[in-house]
Scaffold this active site. Structure first.
Site, PDB file in Angstrom:
ATOM      1  N   GLU A 255      -3.000  -4.612  -3.093  1.00  0.00           N
ATOM      2  CA  GLU A 255      -3.488  -5.559  -4.107  1.00  0.00           C
ATOM      3  C   GLU A 255      -3.576  -4.891  -5.472  1.00  0.00           C
ATOM      4  O   GLU A 255      -3.221  -5.479  -6.501  1.00  0.00           O
ATOM      5  CB  GLU A 255      -4.879  -6.083  -3.718  1.00  0.00           C
TER       6      GLU A 255
ATOM      7  N   ASN B 137       0.833  -1.206   0.000  1.00  0.00           N
ATOM      8  CA  ASN B 137       0.000   0.000   0.000  1.00  0.00           C
ATOM      9  C   ASN B 137       0.866   1.253   0.000  1.00  0.00           C
ATOM     10  O   ASN B 137       1.911   1.313   0.634  1.00  0.00           O
ATOM     11  CB  ASN B 137      -1.040   0.004   1.125  1.00  0.00           C
TER      12      ASN B 137
HETATM   13  N1  THU Z   1      -5.299  -1.553   2.438  1.00  0.00           N
HETATM   14  C1  THU Z   1      -4.739  -2.376   1.505  1.00  0.00           C
HETATM   15  O1  THU Z   1      -3.601  -2.174   1.060  1.00  0.00           O
HETATM   16  N2  THU Z   1      -5.479  -3.420   1.080  1.00  0.00           N
HETATM   17  C2  THU Z   1      -6.748  -3.686   1.474  1.00  0.00           C
HETATM   18  O2  THU Z   1      -7.402  -4.541   0.908  1.00  0.00           O
HETATM   19  C3  THU Z   1      -7.317  -2.947   2.597  1.00  0.00           C
HETATM   20  C4  THU Z   1      -6.607  -1.724   2.986  1.00  0.00           C
HETATM   21  C5  THU Z   1      -4.519  -0.390   2.876  1.00  0.00           C
HETATM   22  C6  THU Z   1      -5.064   0.922   2.395  1.00  0.00           C
HETATM   23  C7  THU Z   1      -4.529   1.849   3.440  1.00  0.00           C
HETATM   24  O3  THU Z   1      -3.213   2.239   3.054  1.00  0.00           O
HETATM   25  C8  THU Z   1      -4.447   1.014   4.689  1.00  0.00           C
HETATM   26  O4  THU Z   1      -4.502  -0.341   4.267  1.00  0.00           O
HETATM   27  C9  THU Z   1      -5.559   1.275   5.681  1.00  0.00           C
HETATM   28  O5  THU Z   1      -6.799   1.232   5.060  1.00  0.00           O
END
Ligand code: THU
Length: 163
Positions: free
Chosen positions: A75, A62
């Site tokens: 993802e 992320n």
């Molecule tokens: N996040 C992801 O990378 N994947 C997900 O499926 C859920 C959430 C990240 C987005 C953000 O940077 C952090 O987790 C908190 O929401």
């Protein structure tokens, strides 16, 4: 009126020793990718590792932003990178690992709705299922045999007619 039931089989593994060698390897790559997440706002780090049918592995994590909606989930970083680097090569598996700086994530964090939609686009395009494996820092690993399982009644391009 009739009632229809939509359900799916979720596989729950207590230990990664129950996974195939390839699945284990993808979980290891997802964990490694998680370490490079840029998540200073949520303190929630996610890593994703995508396995392609040509055996290449593409990773993502992320990437947050001071303007929060401008960030992107692990993802989507991973599957978009796979689509950009290996267009037309099918995705077979996406492994996802989540952790937090503020508490120990003991349960698998399933992909968010937007990520489900984005992964489902590739599944429809390639006409073969994409397996999802996800885990917290500790605890069980969940396995879905298709992203469609966790996006029931999803919207796809068949609704857009002949265009
Ligand atoms: N996040 C992801 O990378 N994947 C997900 O499926 C859920 C959430 C990240 C987005 C953000 O940077 C952090 O987790 C908190 O929401």
């Amino acid at each position: 009126m009739k009632k229809e039931h939509i359900g799916f089989d979720l596989l729950v593994f207590d230990s990664e020793n129950e996974l195939s060698d390839q699945e284990k390897k993808l979980m290891v790559e997802a964990r490694k990718a998680r370490k490079n997440a840029y998540a200073p706002y949520s303190n929630f780090q996610v890593g994703a590792a995508v396995l392609l049918e040509n055996n290449e592995i593409v990773i993502g994590n992320n990437q947050e932003n001071a303007s929060y909606p401008s960030g992107l989930c692990a993802e989507r970083v991973a599957v978009f990178q796979a689509g950009a680097k290996y267009p037309g090569v099918a995705i077979t598996l996406v492994a996802i690992s989540a952790a937090s700086n503020t508490y120990t994530v003991m349960r698998p964090a399933a992909p968010c709705g937007n990520c489900r939609q984005s992964i489902a686009e590739y599944e429809q395009k390639q006409k073969s299922p994409i397996v999802l494996l996800f885990q917290g820092e500790k605890g069980p690993i969940y396995r879905c045999s298709s992203v469609a399982d966790i996006l029931p009644l999803g919207f796809d391009n068949s609704f857009l007619g002949d265009s």
